[in-house]
Scaffold this active site. Structure first.
Site, PDB file in Angstrom:
ATOM      1  N   ASP A   1     -10.561   3.572   4.793  1.00  0.00           N
ATOM      2  CA  ASP A   1     -10.967   2.161   4.710  1.00  0.00           C
ATOM      3  C   ASP A   1     -12.491   2.025   4.693  1.00  0.00           C
ATOM      4  OD1 ASP A   1      -9.299  -0.044   4.392  1.00  0.00           O
ATOM      5  OD2 ASP A   1      -8.536   0.058   6.440  1.00  0.00           O
TER       6      ASP A   1
ATOM      7  N   GLN B   1      -4.293  -1.189   9.935  1.00  0.00           N
ATOM      8  CA  GLN B   1      -4.250  -2.493   9.277  1.00  0.00           C
ATOM      9  C   GLN B   1      -4.823  -3.569  10.198  1.00  0.00           C
ATOM     10  OE1 GLN B   1      -3.412  -3.032   6.107  1.00  0.00           O
ATOM     11  NE2 GLN B   1      -3.805  -5.215   6.274  1.00  0.00           N
TER      12      GLN B   1
ATOM     13  N   LYS C   1       0.845  -1.208   0.000  1.00  0.00           N
ATOM     14  CA  LYS C   1       0.000   0.000   0.000  1.00  0.00           C
ATOM     15  C   LYS C   1       0.880   1.257   0.000  1.00  0.00           C
ATOM     16  CE  LYS C   1      -3.861  -2.239   2.443  1.00  0.00           C
ATOM     17  NZ  LYS C   1      -4.573  -2.445   3.725  1.00  0.00           N
TER      18      LYS C   1
END
Ligand code: GUN
Length: 261
Positions: free
Chosen positions: A87, A64, A18
């Site tokens: 997200d 994460q 990412k």
């Protein structure tokens, strides 16, 4: 800004890809690596401080997953300010998506829909069967595919571990999405001839003395029956990263008061 907790190898490698992808398009990605032992309160404080720009301005914040078992993941994710939640996991963003007015769409679900649209797979009026009801993929994807417009207007079945006779449902699927985290769960006898199959699973297994990545779909036999099948690795994964970059650009534009790109 990416918050990585502990030393799960897969999470480390996802975060690396990412950050590298962000760098390629000119987005600065700072990774804050926190020890496994961090408490819920410490993580909530960290994420809140990032949200208040105390660690430098961040258009987007990503925690994460998975977090260590002793951490209350919901509390940590709820601490991400909704307008920096690239997200799309904050309840405010989940609620907006459920009402058909999304702000940030969870990246993997958005990636699956984008894959269908870009590949020219018609969803309108089709039966889409999703296997897996996670908040990250299955649930938001069900909302997207059942929503109005391109990549939507499908009839959606959302299957899970308590579904009775899973194969009877998957065999009805014009579009089958496997997002359950169970290696090769979907076998060729579960597929309607010509169906579009999208494999979201990324499972590391030991086989014939070596470690390899396999999806939730038994690839070669299913490929012989399906009309199209996404590969693992290299299928949905890269699109997830692209959707994250798009969400981050959207967050930056919103912060600057610019119109949608
Ligand atoms: N772990 C597995 N998928 C995801 C995702 O989409 N976002 C985050 N933050 N963690 C994940």
């Amino acid at each position: 800004m990416v918050v990585l907790v502990g030393n799960v190898a897969a999470s480390g490698s996802y975060v690396k890809s990412k950050a590298a992808a962000a760098g390629r398009v000119g987005i600065d990605a700072e990774v804050v690596h926190v020890p496994e032992s961090a408490s819920t309160a410490e993580l909530v404080a960290l994420v809140s401080a990032i949200g208040r720009d105390e660690r430098g301005p961040a258009d987007g914040i990503l925690v994460q997953l998975p977090l260590p078992a002793h951490v209350d993941a919901v509390a940590v994710l709820d601490a991400v300010p909704p307008d920096q939640d690239v997200d799309g996991f904050h309840p405010e963003n989940a609620g907006l998506l459920s009402q058909g007015r999304p702000r940030f769409i969870p990246c993997t679900a958005a990636g699956v829909q984008r894959m269908l649209v870009d590949a020219g797979i018609e969803t309108r009026g089709r039966h889409a069967v999703i296997v897996g009801r996670s908040d990250i993929v299955g649930k938001p994807l069900a909302l997207l595919l059942a929503g109005r417009g391109p990549g939507g207007d499908a009839t959606v079945s959302l299957c899970h571990s308590r579904t009775a006779d899973l194969a009877a449902l998957t065999r009805q699927a014009d579009i089958l999405i496997a997002a359950v985290g169970s290696p090769r769960l979907i076998t060729a006898d579960m597929i309607k001839t010509g169906a579009t199959v999208i494999d979201v699973g990324i499972n590391r297994i030991e086989e014939e003395g070596r470690s390899r990545l396999v999806g939730d779909v038994d690839h070669d036999p299913v490929a012989a029956v399906a009309g199209a099948l996404s590969p693992v690795p290299g299928g949905v994964g890269p699109l997830t990263v692209v959707m994250l970059l798009e969400n981050t650009l959207r967050a930056a534009r919103q912060r600057l008061g610019l119109a949608e790109a």
